[in-house]
Design a protein around this motif. Structure first.
Motif, PDB file in Angstrom:
ATOM      1  N   LYS A  10       0.824  -1.210   0.000  1.00  0.00           N
ATOM      2  CA  LYS A  10       0.000   0.000   0.000  1.00  0.00           C
ATOM      3  C   LYS A  10       0.855   1.255   0.000  1.00  0.00           C
ATOM      4  N   GLU A  11       1.952   1.233   0.768  1.00  0.00           N
ATOM      5  CA  GLU A  11       2.859   2.376   0.778  1.00  0.00           C
ATOM      6  C   GLU A  11       3.462   2.589  -0.610  1.00  0.00           C
ATOM      7  N   MET A  12       3.890   1.505  -1.235  1.00  0.00           N
ATOM      8  CA  MET A  12       4.493   1.599  -2.561  1.00  0.00           C
ATOM      9  C   MET A  12       3.491   2.146  -3.580  1.00  0.00           C
ATOM     10  N   GLU A  13       2.278   1.642  -3.563  1.00  0.00           N
ATOM     11  CA  GLU A  13       1.265   2.101  -4.511  1.00  0.00           C
ATOM     12  C   GLU A  13       0.932   3.569  -4.288  1.00  0.00           C
ATOM     13  N   HIS A  14       0.861   3.996  -3.031  1.00  0.00           N
ATOM     14  CA  HIS A  14       0.546   5.381  -2.706  1.00  0.00           C
ATOM     15  C   HIS A  14       1.595   6.328  -3.279  1.00  0.00           C
ATOM     16  N   TYR A  15       2.874   6.021  -3.056  1.00  0.00           N
ATOM     17  CA  TYR A  15       3.929   6.917  -3.505  1.00  0.00           C
ATOM     18  C   TYR A  15       4.215   6.793  -4.992  1.00  0.00           C
ATOM     19  N   ASP A  16       3.947   5.629  -5.571  1.00  0.00           N
ATOM     20  CA  ASP A  16       4.041   5.503  -7.028  1.00  0.00           C
ATOM     21  C   ASP A  16       3.018   6.415  -7.707  1.00  0.00           C
ATOM     22  N   LYS A  17       1.788   6.412  -7.202  1.00  0.00           N
ATOM     23  CA  LYS A  17       0.742   7.256  -7.785  1.00  0.00           C
ATOM     24  C   LYS A  17       1.079   8.736  -7.606  1.00  0.00           C
ATOM     25  N   GLN A  18       1.587   9.077  -6.446  1.00  0.00           N
ATOM     26  CA  GLN A  18       1.968  10.471  -6.197  1.00  0.00           C
ATOM     27  C   GLN A  18       3.052  10.913  -7.175  1.00  0.00           C
TER      28      GLN A  18
END
Length: 264
Positions: A10-18
């Protein structure tokens, strides 16, 4: 998938999208983590950079949780021999690489996707570990021992983190979680005073400095006329009180220097 691995995903997906949003918007990354003004305008970041400036020359630096590379260029400008940035977000690493390339330090820097709780480096690999605010995304009971492991004897962890004791800041953080600006894990794991106690188990020297007792109230006004002047005034007024026991815990930011024991 175990809960800890789900959390990291979830952390990875959040910062990838950002990072993807910023890549689409600017084509070359963004300058800072604060809207309307540069981090260098904050007294906390100026102290963070001062500690880096005094210690990185000729050193091998790990940019720990480097994100978009907001701090990656500075150690190189100050004479760091080599910089390796690690982060779980591939898209953020693209931004970091571009920042360093544009600054002319491509040959001295390398960026790797890596789990900060399981660093893929041998013991005693780095002179300096630089943390620009990634601790809230991590389990510090795993991260702090890993940082100490990869530091050489006498090596330093120099970092800046948001502090999690101010009720107003915590209320705003909860709003950010509800709107998706922060992950649930990051909102619940802001650095606290007890984490200095954890650091003392792995480091010989543990120094903390505290900033933005009242000036963080001026952050939302940064883009408005007079916003930067308001920031400067509040930072000047709060300065005499920020390091006082029982008050400093309510500051918005902490800057720290942890030093590993030297070999006898």
């Amino acid at each position: 998938m175990p809960l800890t691995e789900e959390r990291k995903q979830k952390e990875m997906e959040h910062y990838d999208k950002q990072a993807e949003r910023e890549l689409q918007k600017s084509g070359g990354g963004w300058k800072g983590d604060f809207e309307g003004f540069e981090p260098q305008e904050l007294s906390s970041y100026r102290h963070f950079y001062k500690l880096l400036r005094e210690n990185v020359s000729g050193k091998k630096v790990l940019d720990y949780g480097c994100g978009n590379g907001i701090h990656s260029v500075y150690p190189l400008e100050q004479g760091a021999r080599e910089l390796i940035g690690v982060d779980i977000s591939v898209q953020s690493l693209r931004l970091a690489e571009e920042k360093v390339r544009q600054a002319g330090f491509r040959e001295k820097a390398k960026f790797l996707q890596m789990d900060c709780e399981k660093l893929e480096f041998p013991d005693d690999s780095f002179d300096i570990v630089m943390d620009g605010g990634t601790f809230s995304s991590l389990d510090l009971s795993k991260a702090i021992p890993e940082i100490a492991r990869v530091l050489r004897p006498g090596g330093m962890l120099i970092g800046i983190e948001t502090l999690g004791h101010n009720p107003v800041a915590n209320w705003n953080r909860e709003r950010n979680r509800q709107t998706g600006k922060r992950t649930h894990w990051a909102a619940d794991h802001i650095f606290q005073m007890k984490d200095f106690d954890l650091a003392e188990k792995y480091f010989e020297k543990v120094d903390g400095y505290f900033f933005h007792l009242i000036s963080f109230f001026s952050f939302p006004f940064a883009k408005k006329p007079g916003g930067k002047i308001l920031l400067q005034i509040t930072q000047t007024l709060e300065h005499p009180f920020e390091q006082l026991p029982f008050i400093r815990r309510f500051c918005f930011k902490t800057v720290f220097l942890f030093q590993k024991k030297r070999k006898v």
